[in-house]
Scaffold this active site. Sequence first.
Site, PDB file in Angstrom:
ATOM      1  N   LYS A  39       0.839  -1.208   0.000  1.00 36.15           N
ATOM      2  CA  LYS A  39       0.000   0.000   0.000  1.00 36.15           C
ATOM      3  C   LYS A  39       0.870   1.252   0.000  1.00 36.15           C
ATOM      4  CE  LYS A  39      -0.290  -0.519   4.988  1.00 36.15           C
ATOM      5  NZ  LYS A  39      -1.040  -1.168   6.078  1.00 36.15           N
ATOM      6  N   ARG A 133     -10.197  -0.594  14.411  1.00 32.50           N
ATOM      7  CA  ARG A 133     -10.073   0.170  13.183  1.00 32.50           C
ATOM      8  C   ARG A 133     -11.093  -0.444  12.246  1.00 32.50           C
ATOM      9  NH1 ARG A 133      -3.932   0.495  10.994  1.00 32.50           N
ATOM     10  NH2 ARG A 133      -4.702  -1.386  10.012  1.00 32.50           N
ATOM     11  N   TYR A 249      15.511  30.659   6.786  1.00 31.93           N
ATOM     12  CA  TYR A 249      14.347  31.359   7.312  1.00 31.93           C
ATOM     13  C   TYR A 249      14.487  31.607   8.801  1.00 31.93           C
ATOM     14  CZ  TYR A 249      11.920  30.564   2.895  1.00 31.93           C
ATOM     15  OH  TYR A 249      11.553  30.565   1.579  1.00 31.93           O
ATOM     16  N   MET A 296      11.775  24.371   1.769  1.00 27.73           N
ATOM     17  CA  MET A 296      10.969  23.483   0.928  1.00 27.73           C
ATOM     18  C   MET A 296      11.835  22.660  -0.024  1.00 27.73           C
ATOM     19  SD  MET A 296       7.791  24.382  -1.641  1.00 27.73           S
ATOM     20  CE  MET A 296       6.899  25.315  -0.422  1.00 27.73           C
TER      21      MET A 296
HETATM   22  C1  LIG Z   1      -0.168  -2.016   6.741  1.00 26.98           C
HETATM   23  C2  LIG Z   1      -0.688  -3.332   7.141  1.00 26.98           C
HETATM   24  C3  LIG Z   1       0.179  -4.416   7.277  1.00 26.98           C
HETATM   25  C4  LIG Z   1       1.689  -4.284   7.270  1.00 26.98           C
HETATM   26  O1  LIG Z   1       2.080  -3.800   8.530  1.00 26.98           O
HETATM   27  P1  LIG Z   1       3.628  -3.499   8.900  1.00 26.98           P
HETATM   28  O2  LIG Z   1       3.557  -3.072  10.315  1.00 26.98           O
HETATM   29  O3  LIG Z   1       4.052  -2.394   7.995  1.00 26.98           O
HETATM   30  O4  LIG Z   1       4.396  -4.733   8.672  1.00 26.98           O
HETATM   31  C5  LIG Z   1      -0.384  -5.665   7.512  1.00 26.98           C
HETATM   32  N1  LIG Z   1      -1.725  -5.822   7.622  1.00 26.98           N
HETATM   33  C6  LIG Z   1      -2.582  -4.777   7.517  1.00 26.98           C
HETATM   34  C7  LIG Z   1      -4.034  -5.017   7.659  1.00 26.98           C
HETATM   35  C8  LIG Z   1      -2.094  -3.502   7.295  1.00 26.98           C
HETATM   36  O5  LIG Z   1      -2.945  -2.469   7.233  1.00 26.98           O
END
Ligand SMILES: *Cc1c(COP(=O)(O)O)cnc(C)c1O
Length: 345
Positions: A39, A133, A249, A296
């Site tokens: 992701k 969640r 800055y 930036m």
């Molecule tokens: C992001 C995620 C993972 C991976 O988790 P890490 O801590 O990055 O290894 C696994 N399962 C779900 C459901 C996630 O959202």
Amino acid sequence: MIEAPPLTLRLRLDKEALASNWRALDAMSGAARAGAAVKANCYGLGIAECLPILREAGATDFFVAHWSEVDAVRAHVDPSQIAVLHGCSNTAEAQFARATGAIPVINSLRQAQVWSESGGGPCHVMVDTGINRLGLRPADLGDSVIQSLEVDILMSHLACADEDGAYNAAQQKAFDTVRGQVPHTRASLANSAGIALGPAYHHDLTRPGLALYGGVPRAELAAGIRQVAHVEAALIQRRELNAGDRVGYNGRYIATAPMDVGIVSLGYADGILRAWSGQALRHGSAELPILGTVSMDMVVCDLRQAPDLQEGDWIELPYDLPTASQATGLSQYELLTVLGRRLTA
Ligand SMILES: *Cc1c(COP(=O)(O)O)cnc(C)c1O
């Protein structure tokens, strides 16, 4: 069209380290197979670069959060190997799942209904065992719409796998109960840190993300995990300061004596946040402290340890994730996903 000139900043990916990390996590998963959380554009490192490496290393199960992430992943793997963690909340998302062949992770009774009404078929199911969640409540699992699903991966997610304490075992036990309540092909609980908690957490499939990309969420993983992301940028100017000159800055650094400084092509738009102010860049063994506030598109650094550094030379921002996290106060996850679009491999 004239081609753009070479970059003055780059993300150097250690591809061998990425492959080696997947293999290490797969081995540490024991009898289970390791998948790969890809992701957020492989945690900021780039799907196009990382996906082929993970696939060649042996990964066959890939997790994204959004439907918008499917296209980039299915350019490299069969869509049936892609699980979409946010699931399908409406008809448009269910239709997109059918059209692409990516598999939804069902997170609620409503999502299960949407999926069934759109025609059903293979799906995954997320059960909440304590993170609160996304995920079905265990109490909902008896519902006929859940019992009628064709579940490949039954999964849950650990809230505190990077910590010791009773919560992990409680979730693991809750998941054991859940596994008896929904027919499924494969069970999956552990993220990166969960892999280090031992065989009781491995089931059929683990879901590492962070550790693939060089993160070390638990000390037990340190020996097997190598740095993947290297952040480098060019020195774009040398200049001389006099005593009393102020840098950047708000003049947050004031030279106390004449000194040479360098302007480096890296800023908060690249994900090098102001949390890095006060840290140091590196060139070989020379430490080049960052002076004043991160801008930036540039930072100013002290060149007193690198008198021979020339404009155009490359400088490294130390990006070993556990160390960088300590130094900046940013989490290892944030350090990866914050990296900006200009910083590409
Ligand atoms: C992001 C995620 C993972 C991976 O988790 P890490 O801590 O990055 O290894 C696994 N399962 C779900 C459901 C996630 O959202």
